[in-house]
Design a protein around this motif. Structure first.
Motif, mmCIF file in Angstrom:
data_model
loop_
_atom_site.group_PDB
_atom_site.id
_atom_site.type_symbol
_atom_site.label_atom_id
_atom_site.label_comp_id
_atom_site.label_asym_id
_atom_site.label_seq_id
_atom_site.Cartn_x
_atom_site.Cartn_y
_atom_site.Cartn_z
ATOM 1 N N SER A 83 3.457 3.550 1.252
ATOM 2 C CA SER A 83 2.334 4.362 1.733
ATOM 3 C C SER A 83 2.544 5.792 1.286
ATOM 4 O O SER A 83 3.671 6.226 1.035
ATOM 5 C CB SER A 83 2.202 4.283 3.252
ATOM 6 O OG SER A 83 3.320 4.891 3.884
ATOM 7 N N GLU B 132 -4.769 6.761 10.011
ATOM 8 C CA GLU B 132 -3.379 7.136 9.747
ATOM 9 C C GLU B 132 -3.257 8.177 8.642
ATOM 10 O O GLU B 132 -2.162 8.678 8.376
ATOM 11 C CB GLU B 132 -2.547 5.900 9.411
ATOM 12 C CG GLU B 132 -2.372 4.962 10.596
ATOM 13 C CD GLU B 132 -1.146 4.083 10.473
ATOM 14 O OE1 GLU B 132 -0.443 4.169 9.450
ATOM 15 O OE2 GLU B 132 -0.899 3.306 11.405
ATOM 16 N N VAL C 174 -3.118 -3.996 7.828
ATOM 17 C CA VAL C 174 -2.914 -2.755 7.086
ATOM 18 C C VAL C 174 -3.421 -1.584 7.927
ATOM 19 O O VAL C 174 -4.616 -1.465 8.178
ATOM 20 C CB VAL C 174 -3.663 -2.759 5.738
ATOM 21 C CG1 VAL C 174 -3.450 -1.436 5.009
ATOM 22 C CG2 VAL C 174 -3.203 -3.914 4.861
ATOM 23 N N GLY C 175 -2.505 -0.734 8.379
ATOM 24 C CA GLY C 175 -2.861 0.502 9.053
ATOM 25 C C GLY C 175 -3.658 0.323 10.334
ATOM 26 O O GLY C 175 -3.657 -0.735 10.969
ATOM 27 N N VAL D 215 -0.585 -2.355 -1.391
ATOM 28 C CA VAL D 215 -0.409 -3.750 -0.976
ATOM 29 C C VAL D 215 -0.114 -4.616 -2.190
ATOM 30 O O VAL D 215 -0.789 -4.521 -3.225
ATOM 31 C CB VAL D 215 -1.678 -4.271 -0.266
ATOM 32 C CG1 VAL D 215 -1.524 -5.742 0.126
ATOM 33 C CG2 VAL D 215 -1.985 -3.424 0.969
ATOM 34 N N VAL E 204 2.581 -4.942 2.624
ATOM 35 C CA VAL E 204 2.424 -3.526 2.313
ATOM 36 C C VAL E 204 3.752 -3.053 1.751
ATOM 37 O O VAL E 204 4.788 -3.176 2.401
ATOM 38 C CB VAL E 204 2.050 -2.714 3.569
ATOM 39 C CG1 VAL E 204 2.043 -1.227 3.250
ATOM 40 C CG2 VAL E 204 0.695 -3.150 4.102
ATOM 41 N N ASP F 57 -6.574 4.548 4.704
ATOM 42 C CA ASP F 57 -6.644 4.357 6.154
ATOM 43 C C ASP F 57 -7.180 5.609 6.835
ATOM 44 O O ASP F 57 -6.573 6.681 6.802
ATOM 45 C CB ASP F 57 -5.267 4.020 6.727
ATOM 46 C CG ASP F 57 -5.380 3.522 8.154
ATOM 47 O OD1 ASP F 57 -5.464 4.362 9.067
ATOM 48 O OD2 ASP F 57 -5.416 2.297 8.360
ATOM 49 N N LYS G 201 -3.415 7.929 5.410
ATOM 50 C CA LYS G 201 -2.499 7.460 4.369
ATOM 51 C C LYS G 201 -3.225 6.558 3.375
ATOM 52 O O LYS G 201 -4.268 5.979 3.690
ATOM 53 C CB LYS G 201 -1.347 6.649 4.978
ATOM 54 C CG LYS G 201 -0.391 7.417 5.854
ATOM 55 C CD LYS G 201 0.675 6.494 6.419
ATOM 56 C CE LYS G 201 1.650 7.239 7.322
ATOM 57 N NZ LYS G 201 2.672 6.312 7.887
ATOM 58 N N PHE H 262 -2.281 3.138 1.580
ATOM 59 C CA PHE H 262 -1.320 2.047 1.580
ATOM 60 C C PHE H 262 -1.376 1.290 0.259
ATOM 61 O O PHE H 262 -2.456 1.108 -0.322
ATOM 62 C CB PHE H 262 -1.611 1.073 2.730
ATOM 63 C CG PHE H 262 -1.256 1.628 4.092
ATOM 64 C CD1 PHE H 262 0.055 1.609 4.539
ATOM 65 C CD2 PHE H 262 -2.234 2.164 4.916
ATOM 66 C CE1 PHE H 262 0.386 2.110 5.790
ATOM 67 C CE2 PHE H 262 -1.915 2.679 6.155
ATOM 68 C CZ PHE H 262 -0.600 2.657 6.603
ATOM 69 N N PRO I 111 -8.411 0.672 8.055
ATOM 70 C CA PRO I 111 -8.597 0.528 6.615
ATOM 71 C C PRO I 111 -10.075 0.620 6.236
ATOM 72 O O PRO I 111 -10.918 -0.006 6.866
ATOM 73 C CB PRO I 111 -8.027 -0.862 6.314
ATOM 74 C CG PRO I 111 -8.142 -1.612 7.610
ATOM 75 C CD PRO I 111 -7.934 -0.584 8.677
ATOM 76 N N TYR J 169 -4.933 -0.797 -3.363
ATOM 77 C CA TYR J 169 -4.774 0.467 -2.644
ATOM 78 C C TYR J 169 -5.804 0.543 -1.522
ATOM 79 O O TYR J 169 -6.997 0.329 -1.748
ATOM 80 C CB TYR J 169 -4.960 1.639 -3.595
ATOM 81 C CG TYR J 169 -4.024 1.608 -4.776
ATOM 82 C CD1 TYR J 169 -2.663 1.874 -4.637
ATOM 83 C CD2 TYR J 169 -4.507 1.296 -6.057
ATOM 84 C CE1 TYR J 169 -1.805 1.836 -5.722
ATOM 85 C CE2 TYR J 169 -3.647 1.258 -7.148
ATOM 86 C CZ TYR J 169 -2.304 1.527 -6.980
ATOM 87 O OH TYR J 169 -1.454 1.487 -8.057
#
Length: 325
Positions: A141, A125, A102-103, A131, A138, A122, A127, A129, A106, A119
């Motif tokens: 986002s 990034e 993830v990302g 899941v 994922v 990140d 964001k 995400f 995280p 949830y």
């Protein structure tokens, strides 16, 4: 790497102090276990809160930091920033069930009240995400502010909030549409974020301004600010009070959520970070990074009544208490 993701090698040795855990209130069972992420130790400590002891550490890897226990207690979801993973831990088998990429960084994590979505914020990034823990994928986002850290979901599951540390704001996201519906300016460098049970107010621990911002979610604005200790990290709510971990102060600041007046400053182990209230309201548990302890604060006396040794560098950033009985 930002301070929130840093690693430390120094630890203080604290002895276990004997104390009985307060009995659960009628209809509200006490938490059974605590799932404590030990970032420096690369491990997870599972603490039996009734016995006041931790089982042997379980290796997780990736320098685990964030944690969110599912509403039914069957799984704990851990973020590992260095390995860029969401780690799914099976509470029944006491083993890692899955590792999901993830990302790029995280950190904060929360579970939807329905238990079907996780949830992950990140840091790199910028964001949030979404899941699907069953499919292990994922699914979506959402762009939020810079370096989101803490994540919270309202009890009715309709809104998701992220504390966007480097934007000095909170993002509000519609959980059904996954559209960011607004942002709210808060104090400097918000890290942990907590929403009350009614979904009326949110509280951010602002690392750089040494305060807590109180947000009225209906109005979409800050309605108050409370000065706390040095480098506040996270907030727990219970019994009409907020409990705030002051990392550099080695304290927990307690304030009244109605008057916003500070009630007491409690000395705890060195470098307190993650904090959560027991469902009964009888206790608040705090993970102390440099002390390598999980400590119990009695909410009636506002004193530390238990210090339980855990792994090296405990963070427990999120909802780390598993439901009883």
């Amino acid at each position: 790497m930002p301070a929130g993701l840093r690693l430390r090698g120094v630890a203080l040795a604290l002895a276990l102090a004997a104390a009985a855990v307060a009995p659960a209130a009628a209809g509200s069972p006490a938490a059974r276990e605590a799932y404590v992420t030990n970032q420096t130790g690369d491990s997870l400590s599972i603490v039996d809160l009734r016995a006041g002891t931790a089982a042997p550490e379980i290796r997780i890897g990736g320098k685990p930091a964030g944690v969110a226990v599912a509403p039914d207690g069957r799984f704990a979801y851990l973020t590992s920033p260095e390995s860029k993973e969401l780690v799914v831990f099976d509470a029944g088998t006491r083993a890692v069930a899955a590792r999901l990429k993830v990302g790029e960084g995280p950190l904060g994590v929360a579970v939807h009240p329905a238990g079907d979505r996780v949830y992950v914020a990140d840091w790199y990034e910028h964001k949030l995400f979404v899941v699907d823990p069953v499919a292990g994928t994922v699914t979506a986002s959402v762009e939020v502010g810079q370096s989101p850290s803490g994540v919270a979901v309202t009890a009715d599951g309709t809104r998701i909030l992220t504390a966007d540390r480097d934007s000095n704001q909170v993002s509000i996201i519609d959980a059904a549409t996954l559209v960011r519906t607004g942002t709210i300016a808060v104090g400097q460098r918000p890290f942990g974020i907590t929403v009350d049970a009614e979904g009326r107010r949110a509280y951010t621990a602002n690392v750089a301004s040494d305060d807590v911002s109180v947000i009225d979610l209906a109005a979409g604005q800050v309605i108050g600010s409370v000065k706390v200790g040095h480098r506040p990290y996270a907030v727990a709510l219970t019994g009409g009070r907020a409990f705030v971990t002051d990392q550099y102060g080695g304290t927990v600041t307690v304030f009244d959520v109605s008057t916003l007046a500070v009630v007491k400053t409690i000395e705890v182990g060195a470098y307190p970070e993650g904090i959560e209230a027991d469902p009964t309201g009888a206790a608040v548990y705090v993970a102390c990074w440099e002390a390598n302890t999980l400590e119990r604060i009695d909410t009636a006396t506002l004193t530390v009544t238990q210090r339980i040794p855990v792994g090296d560098g405990p963070r427990a950033f999120g909802r780390f208490l598993a439901p009883g009985p």
